[in-house]
Design an enzyme around this catalytic site. Structure first.
Site, PDB file in Angstrom:
ATOM      1  N   THR A  35       0.835  -1.204   0.000  1.00 22.65           N
ATOM      2  CA  THR A  35       0.000   0.000   0.000  1.00 22.65           C
ATOM      3  C   THR A  35       0.867   1.249   0.000  1.00 22.65           C
ATOM      4  OG1 THR A  35      -1.678  -1.223   1.243  1.00 22.65           O
ATOM      5  CG2 THR A  35      -1.962   1.151   1.094  1.00 22.65           C
ATOM      6  N   GLY A  90       1.523   1.844   5.493  1.00 23.78           N
ATOM      7  CA  GLY A  90       0.420   0.908   5.623  1.00 23.78           C
ATOM      8  C   GLY A  90       0.436   0.208   6.967  1.00 23.78           C
ATOM      9  N   ASP A  92      -0.761  -3.933   8.819  1.00 26.41           N
ATOM     10  CA  ASP A  92      -1.285  -5.279   8.623  1.00 26.41           C
ATOM     11  C   ASP A  92      -2.610  -5.487   9.355  1.00 26.41           C
ATOM     12  OD1 ASP A  92       0.996  -6.300   7.084  1.00 26.41           O
ATOM     13  OD2 ASP A  92       2.093  -5.973   8.942  1.00 26.41           O
ATOM     14  N   LYS A 102       2.163  -3.860  12.589  1.00 28.20           N
ATOM     15  CA  LYS A 102       2.971  -3.654  11.396  1.00 28.20           C
ATOM     16  C   LYS A 102       4.170  -4.593  11.445  1.00 28.20           C
ATOM     17  CE  LYS A 102       3.952   0.534  10.230  1.00 28.20           C
ATOM     18  NZ  LYS A 102       3.812   0.138   8.796  1.00 28.20           N
ATOM     19  N   GLY A 103       4.788  -4.786  10.304  1.00 26.50           N
ATOM     20  CA  GLY A 103       5.986  -5.602  10.263  1.00 26.50           C
ATOM     21  C   GLY A 103       5.880  -6.841   9.421  1.00 26.50           C
ATOM     22  N   GLY A 105       6.187  -6.977   6.368  1.00 26.28           N
ATOM     23  CA  GLY A 105       7.264  -6.875   5.393  1.00 26.28           C
ATOM     24  C   GLY A 105       8.640  -6.826   6.016  1.00 26.28           C
ATOM     25  N   GLU A 111      10.544   1.489  10.294  1.00 18.85           N
ATOM     26  CA  GLU A 111       9.258   2.189  10.211  1.00 18.85           C
ATOM     27  C   GLU A 111       8.955   2.934  11.508  1.00 18.85           C
ATOM     28  OE1 GLU A 111       6.916  -0.778   7.088  1.00 18.85           O
ATOM     29  OE2 GLU A 111       6.773  -1.135   9.240  1.00 18.85           O
ATOM     30  N   LYS A 129      -7.985  -4.784   6.294  1.00 13.98           N
ATOM     31  CA  LYS A 129      -7.047  -4.707   7.425  1.00 13.98           C
ATOM     32  C   LYS A 129      -7.728  -4.267   8.720  1.00 13.98           C
ATOM     33  CE  LYS A 129      -3.866  -5.840   4.564  1.00 13.98           C
ATOM     34  NZ  LYS A 129      -2.755  -4.978   4.168  1.00 13.98           N
TER      35      LYS A 129
END
Length: 253
Positions: A35, A90, A92, A102-103, A105, A111, A129
């Protein structure tokens, strides 16, 4: 090629975040993931057209840095600019308190380092999400040092604040989220490993879990982003776009 479905929703959210929050002369944090890709793309478009000028951006991963460089977006790091006007990324999973996981990726440390320094952190997601409580919808990533990593994994799993989780070392490609695609530990841009925590029920106290994980020796950081989000831009597959948080609605999910 025209986009549709989830990809269209991601593009809508990414473009809107830049259109609404980025102006000339800003220092901008650029997130990582499918995203955030569209937000980076939009910054590049507006710089190329001359609509934006004197922008400097801080990428949160090597992948984002490569994309930004390909679009000729001027870049720096936190070493040069410690205060950002806005960061866009973005997530998750997003709960009704605008707390995030998040994380997926693997870029959670960079981040968080970048986004915590932004005057505004704008989260961009498609509506898949959204969740009632963090945990079950997407595994919680925890970045740890490679040294005695299985010891750290067991220590994390035993924390009362994340009781009930199943802790697994991420294997293979760091960017595949909780999915295993190899037999060697995934390695982040920082040379660390990731433990994914799987939950069947929502985390009872997100703030307490965040604090307990951060205070665990061997943990570098974790994917809970709490009390950081200024606004969440949510796009639907039907082309709709809604905003929650500052300047938008109260969370509706």
């Amino acid at each position: 090629m025209a986009l549709s479905g989830t990809d269209l929703a991601k593009q809508l959210a990414g473009y809107k975040s830049v259109d609404d929050h980025v102006t000339s002369g800003m220092v901008v944090g650029l997130g990582t993931g499918s995203t955030a890709y569209f937000a980076v793309e939009r910054v590049g478009q507006k710089l190329a057209s001359g609509e934006l000028k004197d922008i400097i951006c801080i990428p949160t991963s090597e992948r984002t840095r490569e994309q930004a460089e390909s679009l000729k977006i001027p870049l720096c790091t936190l070493n040069e600019k410690s205060v950002l006007d806005v960061a866009i990324d973005g997530a998750d999973a997003v709960d009704p308190n605008l707390a995030l996981v998040k994380g997926g990726g693997g870029a959670l440390l960079r981040e968080k380092m970048v986004e915590v320094m932004a005057k505004k952190f704008v989260c961009i997601v498609d509506d898949s999400k959204l969740c009632k409580g963090l945990g079950p919808s997407f595994a919680l990533p925890v970045e740890i040092t490679p040294f005695c990593h299985m010891h750290t994994l067991r220590t994390i799993a035993a924390l009362p604040e994340v009781a009930g989780c199943k802790a697994e070392l991420r294997l293979g490609n760091v960017a595949t989220g909780a999915k295993k695609d190899g037999d060697k530990p995934a390695v982040t841009d920082n040379g660390n490993y990731i433990v994914d925590l799987f939950f069947e029920t929502p985390i009872k106290d997100v703030r307490a879990a965040a604090k307990a994980l951060k205070n665990t020796v061997g943990v570098v950081d974790h994917g809970l982003f709490v009390d950081m989000t200024y606004q969440v831009i949510v796009a639907g597959k039907d082309g709709s776009c809604r905003v929650a948080g500052q300047g938008g609605d109260k969370p509706w999910w």
